[in-house]
Design a protein around this motif. Sequence first.
Motif, short mmCIF file in Angstrom:
data_model
loop_
_atom_site.label_atom_id
_atom_site.label_comp_id
_atom_site.label_asym_id
_atom_site.label_seq_id
_atom_site.Cartn_x
_atom_site.Cartn_y
_atom_site.Cartn_z
N HIS A 144 -0.27 -6.41 1.02
CA HIS A 144 -0.84 -5.74 -0.35
C HIS A 144 -2.05 -6.54 -0.03
N TRP B 120 -0.50 -8.51 -8.42
CA TRP B 120 0.96 -7.53 -8.31
C TRP B 120 2.60 -8.06 -8.31
N GLN C 90 7.51 -1.98 -11.18
CA GLN C 90 7.64 -1.15 -9.52
C GLN C 90 8.46 0.01 -9.40
N ARG C 91 8.91 1.22 -9.78
CA ARG C 91 9.60 2.09 -9.72
C ARG C 91 8.35 3.27 -10.10
N THR C 92 8.40 4.24 -9.57
CA THR C 92 7.53 5.12 -9.75
C THR C 92 7.46 6.02 -10.56
N THR D 160 2.67 2.76 -9.77
CA THR D 160 3.27 2.84 -8.55
C THR D 160 3.87 4.54 -9.10
N GLY E 92 1.69 -0.90 -1.51
CA GLY E 92 2.64 -2.12 -2.60
C GLY E 92 2.86 -3.58 -2.43
N THR F 273 6.31 1.12 -1.31
CA THR F 273 5.54 0.99 -2.46
C THR F 273 4.31 1.52 -1.96
N ARG F 274 3.83 2.24 -3.63
CA ARG F 274 2.58 2.75 -3.09
C ARG F 274 2.09 2.50 -4.04
N ASN F 275 0.82 1.94 -4.56
CA ASN F 275 -0.02 1.65 -5.88
C ASN F 275 -1.19 2.76 -5.51
#
Length: 492
Positions: free
Chosen positions: A175, A242, A251-253, A269, A284, A289-291
């Motif tokens: 990240h 983060w 951190q969940r979609t 997220t 993430g 994970t992506r942010n």
Amino acid sequence: MLRNAVIGVDIGTSSSKGVLVGLDGTLLRSAVREHTPARPGPGRFEMDASVWWREFTELTQELTAAADATVVAVGVSGMGPCVLLADEHDTPVRPAVLYGVDTRAVSQIERLQDELGAEEIIGRCGSALTTQAAGPKIAWIAEHEPEAYARARRLYMPSSWLVRRLTGAYVLDHHSASQCTPLYDTTAQAWYTPWADRVAPGIELPPLAWSNDSAGTVTEEAARRTNLPAGIPVTTGTIDAWAEALSVDAQRTGDLMLMYGTTMFLIHTVPKPLTSPSLWGTVGALPGTRNLAGGMATSGAVTNWLRDLFGATDHPELLRLAEAAGPGANGLLMLPYFSGERTPVMDPQARGVIAGLTLSHTRGDLYRAALEATGFGVRHNMEVLRSAGGDIRRVVAVGGGTQGPLWTQIVSDITGRPQELRATSIGASYGGALLAGRLVADVSIDDWNPVRRTVTPRPEHTERYEELYALYRRLYPATADVVHALADRQDR
């Protein structure tokens, strides 16, 4: 009988914080060391890396002084993205240049955009080049301090500097690397060598790992300095915001974390990579994970400024006065751009504006206007997140500003969004402890940090804020020319 525990330490903008946490999530002890970044010139924020290590050792010694717990793992985090360049012996060649509050690299941003292409940078790196990005800061050092840069061989941030001192490992989390635009390819999740060689020639960029990976174990020398047991694992760590998101399970979609601190940070997220010229697209903290993220340059910093300006001893009295002022601060409206602005304005020459002042306005009105300015800025960021494809399903608040009820209530009233608050809102140091706990045990966030309450919007206040938000959005473009001219005078 001694209980097993973990330590989390975060190196922040205005303080370093450490926590000793039992493996069940119980906060056993906490400690703080305050510091102030150096400001060697307009728009410049720096810090000596020796402060980070000294305060880390002081915190761990204080946290372990009672000898009633056995520390079994350590987690680290820190402000970022920062640029600390060191030589081959790990001696810093100059103080670290801090994250987006440092706006010195404007000309380097413009040059790199021209050379590499603005659209190409966003496509490969997920984010536009802004004052938040680490790459232009490296380029600034190379151009303005060539003798120092000639000695530089390694790149560190606060968390990776602690990892190096604790374990001997030279490593950075993915990240943090993804905020080193334009050095990192967010699709390949690797350093992009052609641009890295161009922007940071001669720098041996660190190997990459994830924030929840073990970077190594505490060495004998580090154990002597820190009072930590030799051989216990240390997380790779990450940037503080983060780690804060991890501490409250944001951190969940569909999750959006709001971090109430010296600055305001937003992390959304998303299920797939999203980009926006007004936000930061990153990988993430955890694998997969992506942010899409945003950050305001000031929030708590403005309330601290007002407290000092008023000669108040602390915030509670000012919060009481602000609550009495009521929605709209008796006709005051503030732009919170006191250190330029990051997202979504992306204007390092933006400045604070207080509109509507009269001789009858009070300290409470001004303080209320500052809290509302943060709320308006959060709403602006939320709208840009949605326009970029984000889908905000849950908002989770964390940080020191959540301790009292007023600030979070104002933000919910302005945005029309409920905010979930968990039992522990300490933030990044607690998130670091959580990751440390997961190195040695099966740790559940709901067991560690359950939901405490939910802040719900008050419809009658939300309606009143609609008109004020429209005025807020008009105020920046209406004053930008004058403010930029004043900013030029400040930079002379």
